[in-house]
Design a protein around this motif. Structure first.
Motif, PDB file in Angstrom:
ATOM      1  N   THR A  36      -1.398   8.137  -4.045  1.00 15.71           N
ATOM      2  CA  THR A  36      -1.114   8.160  -5.482  1.00 15.71           C
ATOM      3  C   THR A  36       0.306   8.662  -5.734  1.00 15.71           C
ATOM      4  OG1 THR A  36      -3.437   8.432  -6.061  1.00 15.71           O
ATOM      5  CG2 THR A  36      -1.832   9.157  -7.702  1.00 15.71           C
ATOM      6  N   TYR A  37       0.702   9.710  -5.039  1.00 12.67           N
ATOM      7  CA  TYR A  37       2.060  10.240  -5.194  1.00 12.67           C
ATOM      8  C   TYR A  37       3.099   9.172  -4.816  1.00 12.67           C
ATOM      9  CZ  TYR A  37       6.321  12.828  -4.320  1.00 12.67           C
ATOM     10  OH  TYR A  37       7.632  13.234  -4.320  1.00 12.67           O
ATOM     11  N   SER A  38       2.870   8.489  -3.717  1.00 13.56           N
ATOM     12  CA  SER A  38       3.816   7.450  -3.289  1.00 13.56           C
ATOM     13  C   SER A  38       3.909   6.334  -4.319  1.00 13.56           C
ATOM     14  CB  SER A  38       3.397   6.877  -1.936  1.00 13.56           C
ATOM     15  OG  SER A  38       3.482   7.862  -0.937  1.00 13.56           O
ATOM     16  N   MET A  39       2.770   5.953  -4.885  1.00 12.32           N
ATOM     17  CA  MET A  39       2.785   4.917  -5.924  1.00 12.32           C
ATOM     18  C   MET A  39       3.572   5.389  -7.140  1.00 12.32           C
ATOM     19  SD  MET A  39      -1.083   3.327  -5.888  1.00 12.32           S
ATOM     20  CE  MET A  39      -0.772   2.362  -7.368  1.00 12.32           C
ATOM     21  N   LEU A  40       3.373   6.647  -7.540  1.00 11.47           N
ATOM     22  CA  LEU A  40       4.125   7.196  -8.676  1.00 11.47           C
ATOM     23  C   LEU A  40       5.627   7.126  -8.398  1.00 11.47           C
ATOM     24  CD1 LEU A  40       1.909  10.298  -9.473  1.00 11.47           C
ATOM     25  CD2 LEU A  40       2.324   8.371 -11.033  1.00 11.47           C
ATOM     26  N   MET A  41       6.022   7.492  -7.195  1.00 12.89           N
ATOM     27  CA  MET A  41       7.440   7.480  -6.855  1.00 12.89           C
ATOM     28  C   MET A  41       8.001   6.053  -6.798  1.00 12.89           C
ATOM     29  SD  MET A  41       8.372  10.545  -6.928  1.00 12.89           S
ATOM     30  CE  MET A  41      10.050  10.336  -6.370  1.00 12.89           C
ATOM     31  N   LEU A  42       7.220   5.105  -6.290  1.00 14.58           N
ATOM     32  CA  LEU A  42       7.675   3.708  -6.285  1.00 14.58           C
ATOM     33  C   LEU A  42       7.853   3.199  -7.717  1.00 14.58           C
ATOM     34  CD1 LEU A  42       5.524   2.174  -3.400  1.00 14.58           C
ATOM     35  CD2 LEU A  42       8.022   2.403  -3.440  1.00 14.58           C
ATOM     36  N   ALA A  43       6.893   3.478  -8.575  1.00 14.87           N
ATOM     37  CA  ALA A  43       7.016   3.051  -9.977  1.00 14.87           C
ATOM     38  C   ALA A  43       8.225   3.710 -10.632  1.00 14.87           C
ATOM     39  CB  ALA A  43       5.732   3.379 -10.747  1.00 14.87           C
TER      40      ALA A  43
END
Length: 171
Positions: A36-43
């Protein structure tokens, strides 16, 4: 507040089991919380690069934050599990509803449902980021898993050429 934190932090213990099914040899598998953290950072990266024109960035962040929360209760069920997808969705929705109602966050249920229906530009973008994160994480594991990465990359090339295109871009 302490109970809320205790409940949502359980996501830190839910491991992303797809790596095991794909036979990746890794010392420590990422958790759903790390995903989830990685997805937030990609977005956030796409947002900073002005790639989210006409998309609701706050809604995207909310979708990412709650997209896997149901796995706190049901675990990480992967396509490799040969599990009834309707049953999985129903169990996940019940888990999400319980969490959101317990903490009076019911308005997030509609955000979660929007993500799962994949009809809006924001929900489609979040699913894109979900898949892109999978490929990016596989790339991080590539050193000791070149064959597994190659297989995943080729599968992704066939199913999601747009993800491969972005993965290979230098934004």
């Amino acid at each position: 507040m302490k109970d809320f934190y205790t409940d949502i932090s359980k996501l830190k213990s839910v491991l992303r089991r797809g790596w095991l099914f794909r036979d990746f040899k890794i010392d420590r598998i990422e958790s759903d919380a790390e995903h989830t953290y990685s997805m937030l950072m990609l977005a956030f990266y796409f947002f900073c690069k002005n790639k989210l024109k006409n998309l609701d960035f706050i809604k995207i962040m909310k979708m990412i934050l709650c997209h896997d929360l149901g796995e706190i209760e049901i675990g990480d069920i992967t396509p490799f599990d040969n599990y009834d997808i309707k049953l999985k969705h129903s169990q996940e929705q019940n888990a999400i509803r319980t969490i959101f109602e317990k903490y009076k966050l019911s308005e997030l249920l509609s955000i979660w449902q929007e993500y799962n229906e994949r009809k809006t530009p924001e929900s489609k973008f979040v699913k894109f980021i979900d898949n892109l994160d999978y490929l990016c994480q596989a790339n991080c594991y590539k050193k000791d898993n070149a064959k597994q990465f190659k297989t995943l990359y080729e599968e992704c090339s066939k199913k999601h050429p747009e993800i491969i295109e972005v993965f290979n871009e230098d934004l």
